[in-house]
Design a protein around this motif. Structure first.
Motif, short mmCIF file in Angstrom:
data_model
loop_
_atom_site.label_atom_id
_atom_site.label_comp_id
_atom_site.label_asym_id
_atom_site.label_seq_id
_atom_site.Cartn_x
_atom_site.Cartn_y
_atom_site.Cartn_z
N SER A 145 17.19 -8.40 -10.13
CA SER A 145 18.07 -9.09 -9.17
C SER A 145 18.87 -8.06 -8.39
CB SER A 145 19.09 -9.96 -9.90
OG SER A 145 18.45 -10.79 -10.82
N TYR A 146 19.07 -8.32 -7.11
CA TYR A 146 20.09 -7.62 -6.34
C TYR A 146 21.37 -8.43 -6.59
CZ TYR A 146 16.21 -5.25 -4.00
OH TYR A 146 15.09 -4.50 -3.74
N PRO A 147 22.54 -7.84 -6.29
CA PRO A 147 23.77 -8.59 -6.58
C PRO A 147 23.75 -10.00 -6.00
CG PRO A 147 24.28 -6.36 -5.89
CD PRO A 147 22.81 -6.50 -5.77
N SER A 148 23.12 -10.14 -4.84
CA SER A 148 23.19 -11.45 -4.18
C SER A 148 22.03 -12.38 -4.55
CB SER A 148 23.17 -11.23 -2.67
OG SER A 148 22.10 -10.38 -2.35
N SER A 149 20.94 -11.83 -5.08
CA SER A 149 19.79 -12.72 -5.32
C SER A 149 18.86 -12.21 -6.41
CB SER A 149 18.98 -12.88 -4.02
OG SER A 149 18.60 -11.60 -3.58
N LYS A 150 18.26 -13.19 -7.09
CA LYS A 150 17.26 -12.85 -8.10
C LYS A 150 15.93 -12.69 -7.35
CE LYS A 150 15.52 -14.14 -12.55
NZ LYS A 150 15.55 -14.94 -13.72
N VAL A 151 15.29 -11.55 -7.50
CA VAL A 151 14.07 -11.32 -6.70
C VAL A 151 12.79 -11.37 -7.54
CG1 VAL A 151 12.89 -9.71 -5.16
CG2 VAL A 151 15.33 -10.04 -4.94
N LEU A 152 12.74 -10.64 -8.64
CA LEU A 152 11.53 -10.67 -9.47
C LEU A 152 11.78 -11.54 -10.69
CD1 LEU A 152 10.50 -6.89 -9.37
CD2 LEU A 152 9.82 -8.72 -7.80
N GLY A 200 1.61 -10.50 -0.04
CA GLY A 200 2.54 -11.63 -0.10
C GLY A 200 3.37 -11.69 1.16
N PRO A 201 3.97 -12.84 1.43
CA PRO A 201 4.75 -12.97 2.66
C PRO A 201 6.02 -12.11 2.66
CG PRO A 201 4.70 -15.03 1.41
CD PRO A 201 3.91 -14.04 0.62
N ASN A 202 6.65 -12.01 3.80
CA ASN A 202 7.91 -11.28 3.92
C ASN A 202 8.90 -11.82 2.90
OD1 ASN A 202 7.39 -11.32 7.40
ND2 ASN A 202 7.40 -9.51 6.15
N GLY A 203 9.58 -10.88 2.25
CA GLY A 203 10.64 -11.30 1.32
C GLY A 203 10.14 -11.80 -0.02
N SER A 204 8.83 -11.69 -0.29
CA SER A 204 8.32 -12.23 -1.55
C SER A 204 8.61 -11.29 -2.73
CB SER A 204 6.82 -12.51 -1.45
OG SER A 204 6.14 -11.36 -1.03
N GLY A 205 9.03 -10.06 -2.43
CA GLY A 205 9.43 -9.15 -3.52
C GLY A 205 8.47 -7.98 -3.75
N LYS A 206 7.56 -7.76 -2.81
CA LYS A 206 6.56 -6.69 -2.99
C LYS A 206 7.21 -5.31 -3.12
CE LYS A 206 4.63 -7.66 0.99
NZ LYS A 206 5.53 -8.74 1.44
N SER A 207 8.08 -5.00 -2.15
CA SER A 207 8.71 -3.67 -2.16
C SER A 207 9.62 -3.52 -3.37
CB SER A 207 9.53 -3.44 -0.89
OG SER A 207 8.68 -3.42 0.21
N THR A 208 10.30 -4.59 -3.73
CA THR A 208 11.17 -4.53 -4.90
C THR A 208 10.34 -4.24 -6.14
OG1 THR A 208 12.63 -6.09 -3.81
CG2 THR A 208 12.94 -5.80 -6.17
N LEU A 209 9.17 -4.89 -6.24
CA LEU A 209 8.29 -4.64 -7.38
C LEU A 209 7.86 -3.17 -7.38
CD1 LEU A 209 6.45 -5.35 -9.75
CD2 LEU A 209 4.76 -6.23 -8.12
N LEU A 247 0.66 -3.91 0.94
CA LEU A 247 0.22 -3.95 2.33
C LEU A 247 0.18 -5.37 2.86
CD1 LEU A 247 -3.51 -2.70 2.61
CD2 LEU A 247 -2.53 -3.70 0.62
N HIS A 248 0.36 -5.45 4.16
CA HIS A 248 0.40 -6.77 4.80
C HIS A 248 -0.97 -7.18 5.32
CE1 HIS A 248 4.43 -8.27 4.80
NE2 HIS A 248 4.90 -7.06 5.03
N ASP A 249 -1.79 -6.17 5.64
CA ASP A 249 -3.06 -6.47 6.28
C ASP A 249 -4.06 -6.96 5.22
OD1 ASP A 249 -5.59 -6.37 7.48
OD2 ASP A 249 -4.89 -4.87 8.91
N1 LIG Z 1 18.87 -3.62 -1.14
C1 LIG Z 1 18.85 -4.94 -1.16
N2 LIG Z 1 19.97 -5.65 -1.40
C2 LIG Z 1 19.95 -6.99 -1.45
N3 LIG Z 1 18.85 -7.75 -1.24
C3 LIG Z 1 17.70 -7.10 -0.98
C4 LIG Z 1 17.62 -5.68 -0.92
N4 LIG Z 1 16.36 -5.31 -0.63
C5 LIG Z 1 15.64 -6.47 -0.51
N5 LIG Z 1 16.45 -7.53 -0.73
C6 LIG Z 1 16.04 -8.94 -0.72
O1 LIG Z 1 15.09 -9.14 -1.74
C7 LIG Z 1 14.05 -10.02 -1.33
C8 LIG Z 1 12.70 -9.32 -1.50
O2 LIG Z 1 12.68 -8.22 -0.63
P1 LIG Z 1 11.46 -7.20 -0.62
O3 LIG Z 1 11.78 -6.12 0.35
O4 LIG Z 1 11.11 -6.81 -1.99
O5 LIG Z 1 10.30 -8.15 -0.06
P2 LIG Z 1 8.88 -7.77 0.57
O6 LIG Z 1 7.91 -8.75 0.00
O7 LIG Z 1 8.58 -6.35 0.38
O8 LIG Z 1 9.16 -8.10 2.09
P3 LIG Z 1 8.52 -7.50 3.45
O9 LIG Z 1 7.13 -7.99 3.49
O10 LIG Z 1 9.34 -8.14 4.50
O11 LIG Z 1 8.64 -6.01 3.40
C9 LIG Z 1 14.37 -10.38 0.11
O12 LIG Z 1 15.00 -11.63 0.11
C10 LIG Z 1 15.34 -9.31 0.56
O13 LIG Z 1 16.26 -9.79 1.51
#
Ligand SMILES: Nc1ncnc2c1ncn2[C@@H]1O[C@H](COP(=O)(O)OP(=O)(O)OP(=O)(O)O)[C@@H](O)[C@H]1O
Length: 425
Positions: free
Chosen positions: A13-20, A37-46, A198-200
């Protein structure tokens, strides 16, 4: 030696949201996995969790059966290389200085680059096509050039696991292909384990061995491109209608976005020539165009008689079509002619490609005559008795003259397809 990475029920979780939300999966040594996965699905966080840049709030990640969090940074840098979206360069290093930093995990505080280090750095720059940029400053490079230099630095680490976050973002089509080809080669030849976001979807389909599809911080599915890239999965996750078709060249699933709802039906509708048995008399690459278009129509194609190793023979093999072959550089012998006749008898229709005729393949015109004698529908594609490359002192021309009057001639692929549709028994 390649490495594996295991993810066991991790949450982040980031402070504001649970992501994975409780993810588990394993990437086996030597695998090449794409995270989609779509934008914001958590790929980069993973991915950041896999690199240890972020630490899971719950669950464990292990790299080669050792917990990621217990690795010393130097040991970890020797095992995994990372190309992240945050690879910003704050100091104006030269390209060669920057790539040389990839060797730092192998050096002690006061040691200098060894000859081996220098060789590895050069090889990494050559692999990524930036050796010619070695004396340039980083701030002078384009986005795509920077991206390649950063990859070179990562490869100079000689990692066993490569983690990449959208490495193709700044690259034009040519460099995207070059990068993906390079990753594929490193995966195949050096058995490097690769995990990339990757998005493609089509690039992922072509290059990755397995795919992870994420949505809303969870894994929707993990498997081969055929298992993951389905209309149902993508429609649900991306909330849009997609149509999956087969890539005519590679056979991989190809994702298309039809503009209107009824276009999906058009794309998916039964192909009218599906299963039609077509025998092509070709050779020397003259049948390639016909074979590719009949492949997209899902026809069942046979080719021949051609010499083993002929370019049409290679193409037929690539597309999964059968060929009647004779020895390389030799004339069509009785046995291969007999097999050619069998292929003709089994076909629904016969197409003659615009092949040049010499003594070696003259018997293919006998085969054509045989087809006519059998009352097979026969069509000539871009060839007739006036329009023939004849190296047989007129014999081929004469043979074709005997036939041409009775046979249809077409000069474009759409006309050929139309002819086949009208003729289909
Ligand atoms: N540093 C951060 N602080 C707070 N929230 C974050 C942070 N980084 C990402 N998020 C939030 O976490 C969620 C997942 O973000 P993440 O970047 O992992 O998604 P993604 O699937 O890689 O998206 P994209 O395809 O747009 O790159 C999003 O809602 C994003 O706003």
């Amino acid at each position: 030696m390649s490495v594996s990475i295991s993810v066991n029920n991790i949450s982040f979780s980031y402070p504001s949201s649970k992501v994975l939300k409780g993810l588990s999966f394993k990437v086996e040594p030597g695998n090449f996995v794409g995270i989609l996965g779509p934008n914001g699905s958590g790929k980069s966080t993973l991915l950041k969790n896999l690199t240890s840049y972020l630490e899971p709030k719950k669950g464990v990640i292990t790299l080669d059966d050792k917990e990621l969090s217990s690795y010393h940074i130097k040991e970890l840098s020797q095992k995994q290389g990372v190309v992240s979206q945050e690879n910003t360069i704050n100091f104006n290093f030269s390209v060669s200085e920057l790539v040389a930093m990839g060797r730092v995990p192998y050096q002690s505080r006061f040691s200098r680059m060894s000859v081996k280090d220098k060789e590895i750095v050069k090889q990494a720059m050559e692999q990524t096509n930036c050796w010619h940029l070695r004396d340039r400053k980083m701030f002078q490079l384009s986005g795509g050039e920077k991206q390649r230099v950063i990859l070179a630095r990562t490869l100079a680490q000689t990692p066993k696991l490569l983690l990449l976050d959208e490495p193709t973002t700044f690259l034009d089509m040519g460099y995207q292909k070059e990068l993906m080809d390079l990753l594929k080669r490193l995966n195949n030849e050096a058995n490097l384990t690769i995990v990339m976001v990757l998005h493609d979807l089509n690039l992922a389909s072509e290059y990755c061995k397995e795919l992870i599809l994420m949505d809303n911080g969870e894994i929707v599915t993990y498997g081969t491109s055929h298992e993951v890239l389905t209309e149902e999965n993508l429609g649900k996750v991306y909330d849009t209608e997609v149509a999956i078709i087969k890539n005519p060249v590679t056979g991989s699933p190809m994702v298309t976005l039809p503009p209107k709802k009824q276009d999906v039906k058009t794309l998916k509708k039964e192909l009218p020539l599906k299963g039609l048995k077509v025998h092509i008399i070709g050779g020397g690459g003259k049948g390639e165009e016909i074979m590719s278009s009949l492949y997209t129509e899902n026809c069942q194609v046979s080719l021949g008689v051609v010499n083993l190793g002929d370019s049409d023979y290679e193409k037929a093999g690539e597309l999964g079509f059968s060929s009647v072959v004779c020895e390389p550089f030799s004339t069509i012998d009785d046995d291969s002619y007999k097999r050619g006749k069998k292929a003709v008898s089994e076909a629904d229709v016969v197409v003659l490609a615009p092949v040049p005729f010499g003594n070696g393949n003259l018997r293919n015109l006998e085969l054509l005559e045989y087809a006519v004698g059998q009352n097979k529908p026969v069509v000539l594609y871009k060839i007739d008795s006036k329009n023939i490359s004849d190296y047989t002192k007129g014999q081929a021309k004469k043979a074709l003259e005997r036939l041409t009057n009775d046979l249809d001639v077409v000069t474009t692929i759409p006309d050929l397809i139309e002819w086949l549709k009208n003729t289909r028994p």
